[in-house]
Design an enzyme around this catalytic site. Structure first.
Site: not given
Length: 447
Positions: A24-25, A28
């Site tokens: 998920h990170e 980003h």
């Protein structure tokens, strides 16, 4: 052995969720670096750092509390200015001071050369891509895992091999009224038991028709109430012929999803049909790729339903945790609850290994789809809150251009920090409540 299997199941899901958070990170991190925003930290977890390593301008590491992660980018908050462009003076208000402290901390991260590498100066569409990168990564992971689940393992489907043969027939209304499941002297013998069928037998013919599908066989049985018909089954490789007379009795009416239908009062809907008293075994049957996206869509719809009613669902969890009320199996659960379910599934030695593995994959897939939906909530500190702020800035600037007004500049997200702290406190409180409920009143999925 059971304890070891329980631990293995928990570890599989914990590792899967940790990997999902890390990716998920990454969702980003990658677009932020592509758009030349300086990223100071990529961290999995919160709290004290237990390991880190610097690569270039970014520190990568693990934190002690595995409850999420973050990517720290410079210039998340624009400098505070007045209408005239001068720096706004600090206020003595508590909330304003929190805002000023956060803005000052963000400013201290800036280095020479960062003037065009700050987050708030990016075009709105780039900021949205960065903030949506995390949730979209979870959606991608969930979709891939659903593809593995549906195309690799397959969906559980009933076969024509018998898993159980009942000794008697207890009408559905009698079961609902008294809770009776054992045979009483006055209960009629089950036709399948009288005909000599046993668990493990595979039904190959019924009433002179070849049997290849369990649902089709069930329909023939329902329609043959009170009529003696032939039945052929295979036992230990040998074909056996017999006769059977389905008994007319009350049985629950199944809905499209396979669950028992209920009326407006919550009572089971029944009908009188032919019944012989058998259950079928289940086996995983791989499905085509066309089934993946519909399955993902159905799962997203269920998760969205929970999220839209989250306050009510959390209250219900709290009521169940501090009373005798049962937990809703469709309600929210914590990572602790997911781990417990994974352990229980893994420890079911009577269930084939393939089915247990498929269920664990499904759990991790479901968690990723839940992370996707939850992070789209338009509140800070969630990703959806940053997206909402960028869209609001775009709307303000668009309106200013249409009416010939001065550009209002970037939207100051730091002004929403008091709300951010309030939401964060509520989320932490919800997490603590769910963990407590999953310990003292866990969801019972297996009766």
């Amino acid at each position: 052995m059971t304890v070891l299997l329980f631990i293995v199941g928990v570890l599989v899901v914990v590792v899967g969720i940790a990997a999902s958070i890390a990716l998920h990170e990454v969702g980003h991190l990658v677009p932020a670096k592509l758009f030349r925003v300086r990223v100071t930290q990529y961290m999995v977890g919160f709290g004290p750092t237990i390991w880190s390593r610097r690569r270039g301008e970014t520190e990568y590491g693990l934190k002690a509390i595995p409850a999420g992660g973050y990517v720290s980018m410079v210039g998340m908050f624009p400098p505070a200015t007045t209408e005239a462009g001068a720096v706004r003076q600090s206020s003595t208000g508590v909330f304003q001071q929190l805002t000023n402290d956060a803005r000052q901390a963000a400013a201290e991260q800036l280095q020479p050369g960062d003037e065009d590498r700050v987050f708030y100066k990016l075009p709105i569409w780039k900021r949205i891509i960065i903030m949506l990168g995390g949730p979209l990564m979870n959606l991608l992971i969930g979709t891939v895992l659903f593809a593995v689940l549906i195309m690799g393992f397959g969906n559980a489907q009933a076969t024509t091999t018998l898993s159980e043969v009942y000794r008697c027939v207890v009408p559905a209304s009698q079961q609902a009224a008294t809770g009776q499941t054992d045979c009483a002297p006055e209960d009629p013998a089950a036709p399948a038991f009288e005909a000599g069928l046993q668990p493990g037998d595979r039904v190959v013919a019924f009433d002179g028709r070849e049997v290849t599908d369990w649902d089709e066989l069930s329909g023939w049985i329902r329609d043959a109430a009170g009529r003696e018909v032939g039945i052929t089954y295979v036992r230990d490789g040998e074909s056996v012929e017999s006769v059977i007379t389905p008994l007319l009795t009350e049985r629950p009416v199944a809905a499209e999803d396979g669950t028992a239908m209920v009326d407006d009062d919550g009572d089971a809907v029944t009908q009188e049909v032919g019944f012989i008293g058998v259950g079928s075994t289940q086996e995983l049957v791989p499905q085509p790729a066309t089934e993946v996206l519909p399955a993902v869509g159905d799962s997203l719809a269920r998760v969205a339903g929970v999220v839209l009613n989250l306050p009510q669902r959390v209250v219900e969890v709290g009521q169940a945790a501090f009373s005798d009320a049962p937990r809703d199996p469709e309600g929210p659960i914590s990572v602790v609850g997911v781990g417990r379910i994974a352990g229980e599934i893994s420890a079911m030695e009577e269930v084939p290994v393939e089915s247990r593995a498929a269920t664990l994959v499904g759990l991790v897939a479901g968690v990723n789809l839940a992370l996707f939906v939850f992070n789209l909530i338009p509140l800070l500190p969630l990703d959806g809150g940053h997206v909402a702020g960028a869209l609001w800035e775009g709307l303000r600037r668009g309106v200013a251009r249409v009416f010939g007004r001065p550009d209002p500049g970037p939207f100051d997200m730091a002004r929403l920090l008091p709300l951010t702290y309030a939401v964060a406190i509520l989320l932490m409180g919800m997490g603590v409540l769910l963990i407590y409920a999953d310990i003292v009143k866990p969801v019972d999925l297996f009766g």
